[in-house]
Scaffold this active site. Sequence first.
Site, PDB file in Angstrom:
ATOM      1  N   ARG A 118      -0.308   9.205 -10.050  1.00  0.00           N
ATOM      2  CA  ARG A 118      -0.508   7.996  -9.305  1.00  0.00           C
ATOM      3  C   ARG A 118      -0.006   6.637  -9.981  1.00  0.00           C
ATOM      4  O   ARG A 118       0.769   5.779  -9.614  1.00  0.00           O
ATOM      5  CB  ARG A 118      -1.996   7.562  -8.899  1.00  0.00           C
ATOM      6  CG  ARG A 118      -2.549   8.424  -8.047  1.00  0.00           C
ATOM      7  CD  ARG A 118      -4.158   8.437  -7.811  1.00  0.00           C
ATOM      8  NE  ARG A 118      -4.200   6.866  -7.214  1.00  0.00           N
ATOM      9  CZ  ARG A 118      -4.236   6.651  -5.998  1.00  0.00           C
ATOM     10  NH1 ARG A 118      -3.840   7.781  -4.915  1.00  0.00           N
ATOM     11  NH2 ARG A 118      -4.407   5.660  -5.226  1.00  0.00           N
ATOM     12  N   ARG A 146       1.987  -4.659   6.131  1.00  0.00           N
ATOM     13  CA  ARG A 146       1.353  -3.792   5.353  1.00  0.00           C
ATOM     14  C   ARG A 146       2.200  -2.548   5.543  1.00  0.00           C
ATOM     15  O   ARG A 146       2.849  -1.879   6.347  1.00  0.00           O
ATOM     16  CB  ARG A 146       0.145  -3.526   5.990  1.00  0.00           C
ATOM     17  CG  ARG A 146      -0.805  -2.225   5.189  1.00  0.00           C
ATOM     18  CD  ARG A 146      -2.047  -2.047   5.666  1.00  0.00           C
ATOM     19  NE  ARG A 146      -2.682  -1.213   4.592  1.00  0.00           N
ATOM     20  CZ  ARG A 146      -3.876  -1.538   4.385  1.00  0.00           C
ATOM     21  NH1 ARG A 146      -4.591  -2.213   4.905  1.00  0.00           N
ATOM     22  NH2 ARG A 146      -4.417  -0.830   3.308  1.00  0.00           N
ATOM     23  N   ASP A 200       0.704  -1.281   0.029  1.00  0.00           N
ATOM     24  CA  ASP A 200       0.037   0.055  -0.042  1.00  0.00           C
ATOM     25  C   ASP A 200       0.975   1.417  -0.107  1.00  0.00           C
ATOM     26  O   ASP A 200       2.050   1.242   0.514  1.00  0.00           O
ATOM     27  CB  ASP A 200      -1.067   0.068   1.223  1.00  0.00           C
ATOM     28  CG  ASP A 200      -2.248   0.936   1.040  1.00  0.00           C
ATOM     29  OD1 ASP A 200      -2.408   1.543   0.102  1.00  0.00           O
ATOM     30  OD2 ASP A 200      -2.720   1.270   2.110  1.00  0.00           O
ATOM     31  N   ARG A 212     -12.122   2.069  -8.341  1.00  0.00           N
ATOM     32  CA  ARG A 212     -11.302   2.973  -8.445  1.00  0.00           C
ATOM     33  C   ARG A 212     -11.494   3.666  -9.687  1.00  0.00           C
ATOM     34  O   ARG A 212     -12.222   2.964 -10.866  1.00  0.00           O
ATOM     35  CB  ARG A 212      -9.905   2.847  -8.396  1.00  0.00           C
ATOM     36  CG  ARG A 212      -9.384   2.362  -6.943  1.00  0.00           C
ATOM     37  CD  ARG A 212      -7.871   2.197  -6.857  1.00  0.00           C
ATOM     38  NE  ARG A 212      -7.657   2.147  -5.396  1.00  0.00           N
ATOM     39  CZ  ARG A 212      -6.393   2.126  -4.848  1.00  0.00           C
ATOM     40  NH1 ARG A 212      -5.388   2.697  -5.598  1.00  0.00           N
ATOM     41  NH2 ARG A 212      -6.278   1.950  -3.550  1.00  0.00           N
ATOM     42  N   GLY A 228      -0.060   5.451  -4.402  1.00  0.00           N
ATOM     43  CA  GLY A 228      -0.543   6.981  -4.594  1.00  0.00           C
ATOM     44  C   GLY A 228       0.053   8.171  -3.845  1.00  0.00           C
ATOM     45  O   GLY A 228       0.455   8.979  -4.521  1.00  0.00           O
ATOM     46  N   ARG A 229       0.252   7.600  -2.526  1.00  0.00           N
ATOM     47  CA  ARG A 229       0.856   8.859  -1.631  1.00  0.00           C
ATOM     48  C   ARG A 229       2.385   8.930  -2.138  1.00  0.00           C
ATOM     49  O   ARG A 229       2.775  10.167  -1.860  1.00  0.00           O
ATOM     50  CB  ARG A 229       0.552   8.497  -0.354  1.00  0.00           C
ATOM     51  CG  ARG A 229      -0.859   8.720   0.321  1.00  0.00           C
ATOM     52  CD  ARG A 229      -1.170   8.227   1.466  1.00  0.00           C
ATOM     53  NE  ARG A 229      -1.418   6.581   1.401  1.00  0.00           N
ATOM     54  CZ  ARG A 229      -1.544   5.845   2.377  1.00  0.00           C
ATOM     55  NH1 ARG A 229      -1.311   5.950   3.568  1.00  0.00           N
ATOM     56  NH2 ARG A 229      -1.984   4.555   2.048  1.00  0.00           N
ATOM     57  N   ASN A 234     -10.947  -2.685  -5.093  1.00  0.00           N
ATOM     58  CA  ASN A 234     -10.204  -1.696  -6.012  1.00  0.00           C
ATOM     59  C   ASN A 234     -10.961  -1.341  -7.300  1.00  0.00           C
ATOM     60  O   ASN A 234     -10.404  -0.475  -7.919  1.00  0.00           O
ATOM     61  CB  ASN A 234      -8.752  -2.147  -6.228  1.00  0.00           C
ATOM     62  CG  ASN A 234      -7.891  -2.094  -5.118  1.00  0.00           C
ATOM     63  OD1 ASN A 234      -7.138  -2.736  -4.793  1.00  0.00           O
ATOM     64  ND2 ASN A 234      -8.007  -0.973  -4.116  1.00  0.00           N
ATOM     65  N   TRP A 235     -11.780  -2.264  -7.616  1.00  0.00           N
ATOM     66  CA  TRP A 235     -12.803  -1.978  -8.963  1.00  0.00           C
ATOM     67  C   TRP A 235     -13.414  -0.486  -8.712  1.00  0.00           C
ATOM     68  O   TRP A 235     -13.931  -0.356  -9.784  1.00  0.00           O
ATOM     69  CB  TRP A 235     -13.760  -3.259  -9.101  1.00  0.00           C
ATOM     70  CG  TRP A 235     -13.101  -4.377  -9.537  1.00  0.00           C
ATOM     71  CD1 TRP A 235     -13.147  -5.715  -8.831  1.00  0.00           C
ATOM     72  CD2 TRP A 235     -12.737  -4.728 -10.824  1.00  0.00           C
ATOM     73  NE1 TRP A 235     -12.502  -6.689  -9.515  1.00  0.00           N
ATOM     74  CE2 TRP A 235     -12.190  -5.955 -10.767  1.00  0.00           C
ATOM     75  CE3 TRP A 235     -12.284  -3.980 -11.752  1.00  0.00           C
ATOM     76  CZ2 TRP A 235     -11.621  -7.003 -11.820  1.00  0.00           C
ATOM     77  CZ3 TRP A 235     -11.876  -4.641 -12.925  1.00  0.00           C
ATOM     78  CH2 TRP A 235     -11.627  -5.833 -13.066  1.00  0.00           C
TER      79      TRP A 235
END
Length: 235
Positions: free
Chosen positions: A25, A176, A12, A63, A15-16, A60-61
């Site tokens: 992104r 994570r 994870d 997005r 994006g950030r 995530n679909w």
Amino acid sequence: MQIPTHIAVIMDGNGRWAKQRGLPRSDGHRAGTEAARAVVTHCRELGVRFLTLYTFSKENWSRPKDEIGTLFDLLTTFLKREEKSLKEQGIRLNILGEIDAMPLAVRQVLRHVMRQTAQCEDMTLNLALSYSGRDEIVRAARALVAKGVPPEAVTEEAFAAELWTAGQPDPDLIIRTSGELRLSNYLLFQCAYAELHFTDIYWPDFTPAELDKAIKDLNSRQRRFGKTGEQLDHA
Ligand code: IPE
Ligand code: IPE
Ligand code: MG
């Protein structure tokens, strides 16, 4: 240092990572793919037997379409490019999730690389794709019902055998990245006794050295499985 048999990762923070650098992104996802490649090879070298990467969740679909497109493009490019290397490294590709939910081009590459690496025995690389832990559990229940399994035969083992991870040991360690402290619907049945390792590092910055840190952290813990520390000390 004891090497865990099964490591699962929630990759994870792409994006950030990109945002921090003023990049789109998609650049974060690209950099994330490189990080994943290095971690796969490192795990193989360490002798990890199962590595599970959370690549795309069922959630995530939701997005934006173009981001989903980028993710699948990166995945297919990665697999095409790494096919030979995976085979040379003895890494078998396996998918956790519904392959049929994938776009046709992705499905074809997945099936091809799975076939090509089917005989590889050194490490299994599970990619969790369109994956949802709850969905996996519900599907397992349905499969048992469909087979007409009587209630008394619905054991933990029979249940586990219907999961995408059938035949695999549960993860010893779940990592994570990006500072979030949640499982986001990942391996809900299998995580029962996994040790959890959270790091603030964004996934594209996660290096093999960070993986070593997570394994070292794991080695410093006592996995008690419900027993007392004294019981284990005397075992
Ligand atoms: C992980 O990075 C990749 C996927 C979930 C596909 P994110 O895209 O979730 O990155 P953040 O959480 O927005 O930083
Ligand atoms: C989890 O990350 C899924 C993957 C890493 C593929 P998300 O970024 O989708 O998780 P949430 O939405 O922040 O919980
Ligand atoms: Mg995220």
